[in-house]
Design a protein around this motif. Structure first.
Motif, PDB file in Angstrom:
ATOM      1  N   LYS A 101       0.843  -1.188   0.000  1.00 19.57           N
ATOM      2  CA  LYS A 101       0.000   0.000   0.000  1.00 19.57           C
ATOM      3  C   LYS A 101       0.882   1.242   0.000  1.00 19.57           C
ATOM      4  O   LYS A 101       1.793   1.375   0.821  1.00 19.57           O
ATOM      5  N   ASN A 144      -7.297   4.068   2.434  1.00 18.64           N
ATOM      6  CA  ASN A 144      -6.717   2.931   1.735  1.00 18.64           C
ATOM      7  C   ASN A 144      -5.868   2.044   2.630  1.00 18.64           C
ATOM      8  O   ASN A 144      -5.485   0.949   2.223  1.00 18.64           O
ATOM      9  N   ASN A 167      -7.823   0.658  -5.638  1.00 19.13           N
ATOM     10  CA  ASN A 167      -8.089   1.927  -4.982  1.00 19.13           C
ATOM     11  C   ASN A 167      -9.548   1.945  -4.564  1.00 19.13           C
ATOM     12  O   ASN A 167     -10.375   1.215  -5.124  1.00 19.13           O
ATOM     13  N   GLN A 196      -8.174   9.684 -11.128  1.00 18.33           N
ATOM     14  CA  GLN A 196      -7.997   8.237 -11.227  1.00 18.33           C
ATOM     15  C   GLN A 196      -7.433   7.824 -12.573  1.00 18.33           C
ATOM     16  O   GLN A 196      -6.567   6.951 -12.660  1.00 18.33           O
ATOM     17  N   THR A 246      -3.204   1.667  -3.944  1.00 17.88           N
ATOM     18  CA  THR A 246      -2.611   2.998  -4.102  1.00 17.88           C
ATOM     19  C   THR A 246      -3.602   4.110  -3.830  1.00 17.88           C
ATOM     20  O   THR A 246      -4.771   4.038  -4.205  1.00 17.88           O
ATOM     21  N   SER A 247      -3.142   5.124  -3.154  1.00 22.22           N
ATOM     22  CA  SER A 247      -3.879   6.378  -3.022  1.00 22.22           C
ATOM     23  C   SER A 247      -3.383   7.331  -4.114  1.00 22.22           C
ATOM     24  O   SER A 247      -2.568   6.964  -4.948  1.00 22.22           O
TER      25      SER A 247
END
Length: 387
Positions: A18, A160, A142, A88, A57-58
């Motif tokens: 992450k 997340n 995500n 995104q 992933t953020s």
């Protein structure tokens, strides 16, 4: 741990990584391609070496904020949706190009809590992620901020870090790595206290450990140490070892996957199989049973195989696709339990049939397995296969 055929000395094989917003964006909310390239390169090398890698992933909202620059409107739900929708695509496009340099295929997966709490959603997500892993594709995951809003009760995961723990549980990961800007969990806020010490290992969660959680140090991200600690609790309770570490350390992901001591380590106190068994047993209704023949018993107990339609004698009860059912032999001995890929009516229609006959019999096909081995826990002793 799973056996890693490419590197038998590596203690971890299936790994969820992450990365936080502040790690892959700069102060101007631009995607930091250099930082992203470093993480991508590390994951790609491990993938080539035989590890199974997933990336949570953020960064989507931050990337969208760079485009619109909505000063003073960041708390607006509609604005957050717009930022996520814009960012995104930019985020995924960057990852896709970076992984392409390493000839690694990726797949975008956007999730909400509703997806994960719904039994069919859970099953479909699990099967999809395990299928991507099987085909050597790296899932990039995500939270779907475009549709996940505060007004929809129960729909928001919230951060997340929590999502990464949920994903690690869903795919039965060996290790969850949560990367941020800080080196790990400290005795106090290292940004404020020069005497703060890194805590290398947390074997138990106590009130003192919980008290070390705090808000995010950067307004660009939603998570913080409190969210990370909650994620570690969830992951370790599910049988997944967890590590907090700095994403700025050179080759941090391969070093952690290969067992080097970095950051803060949260060892799981639960066996992953025991955790899954407890979950599946808690979902069972005694009336929902699939009865199998001796050949299927041997395949399940001795061979660690999936349950196929050819080995099924009967189906009792009324269950839906995605429900947890018991698997028994003809003498009513419990053999296994698992998540059924077909409902009870379908199972009755396809019992004793070969897998390649399922589609033509039902008019649709959810897979060759009635219960896939990844969704099944054996309850019987090895001796049951010889009865």
């Amino acid at each position: 741990m799973r056996e890693d055929k490419a590197n038998t000395t590596r203690p971890y094989h299936r790994v969820v990584v992450k990365v936080g917003t502040t790690l892959i964006t700069d102060s101007a909310n631009r995607l930091d391609l250099e930082a992203m390239a470093s993480i991508v390169g590390q994951i790609a090398r491990l993938q080539r070496d035989g590890a199974e890698m997933l990336l949570v992933t953020s960064g989507a909202v931050a990337a969208g904020r760079h485009v619109l620059d909505p000063t003073g409107q960041t708390g607006n739900v509609l604005m957050r949706q717009a930022l996520a929708a814009i960012g995104q695509g930019r985020l995924m496009n960057a990852y896709e190009q970076l992984f392409d340099w390493h000839e690694v295929h990726v797949a975008q997966t956007l999730l909400t809590r509703r997806d994960l709490s719904d039994r069919m959603g859970y099953l479909n997500i699990r099967n999809t992620l395990l299928g991507l892993i099987k085909y050597r594709v790296v899932p990039i995951i995500n939270e779907n901020d475009v549709v996940s809003v505060d007004e929809i009760e129960g729909d928001v995961i919230g951060d997340n870090d929590t999502l990464s723990a949920m994903v690690a549980n869903i795919v039965d990961a060996d290790l969850l790595i949560i990367l941020g800007q800080t080196e790990g969990l400290f005795t106090s806020d290292p940004h404020l206290d020069p005497d703060a010490r890194l805590i290398r290992k947390v074997s138990y969660f106590t009130n003192e450990i919980d008290a070390l959680g705090g808000p995010s140090f950067d307004s660009r991200g939603r998570g913080g140490m409190s969210a990370k600690l909650n994620a570690a609790k969830l992951a370790t309770a599910s049988g997944v070892n967890t590590i907090f570490a700095s994403g700025s350390l050179q080759n941090v992901v391969p070093r952690l996957v290969n067992g080097e001591s970095l950051g803060t380590y949260f060892p799981t106190g639960a066996n992953r199989m025991e955790s899954r068994k407890r979950y599946l047993l808690s979902q069972i209704r005694e009336t929902d049973v699939i009865v199998v023949d001796p050949g299927a018993v041997r395949a399940l107990v001795q061979g660690n195989k999936s349950l196929l339609s050819a080995g099924i004698l009967h189906a009792h009860g009324e269950f839906e696709r995605g429900d947890v059912v018991l698997v028994e032999d003809k003498d009513n001995r419990r053999i296994a339990c698992g998540i059924s890929g077909y409902n009870s009516q379908d199972v009755h229609k396809i019992r004793r049939l070969r897998s390649d006959q399922i589609g033509q019999t039902l008019g649709y096909h959810f897979g060759d397995e009635v219960i896939h081995r990844d969704n099944l826990v054996v309850l019987a002793s090895p001796e049951a296969a010889h009865v």
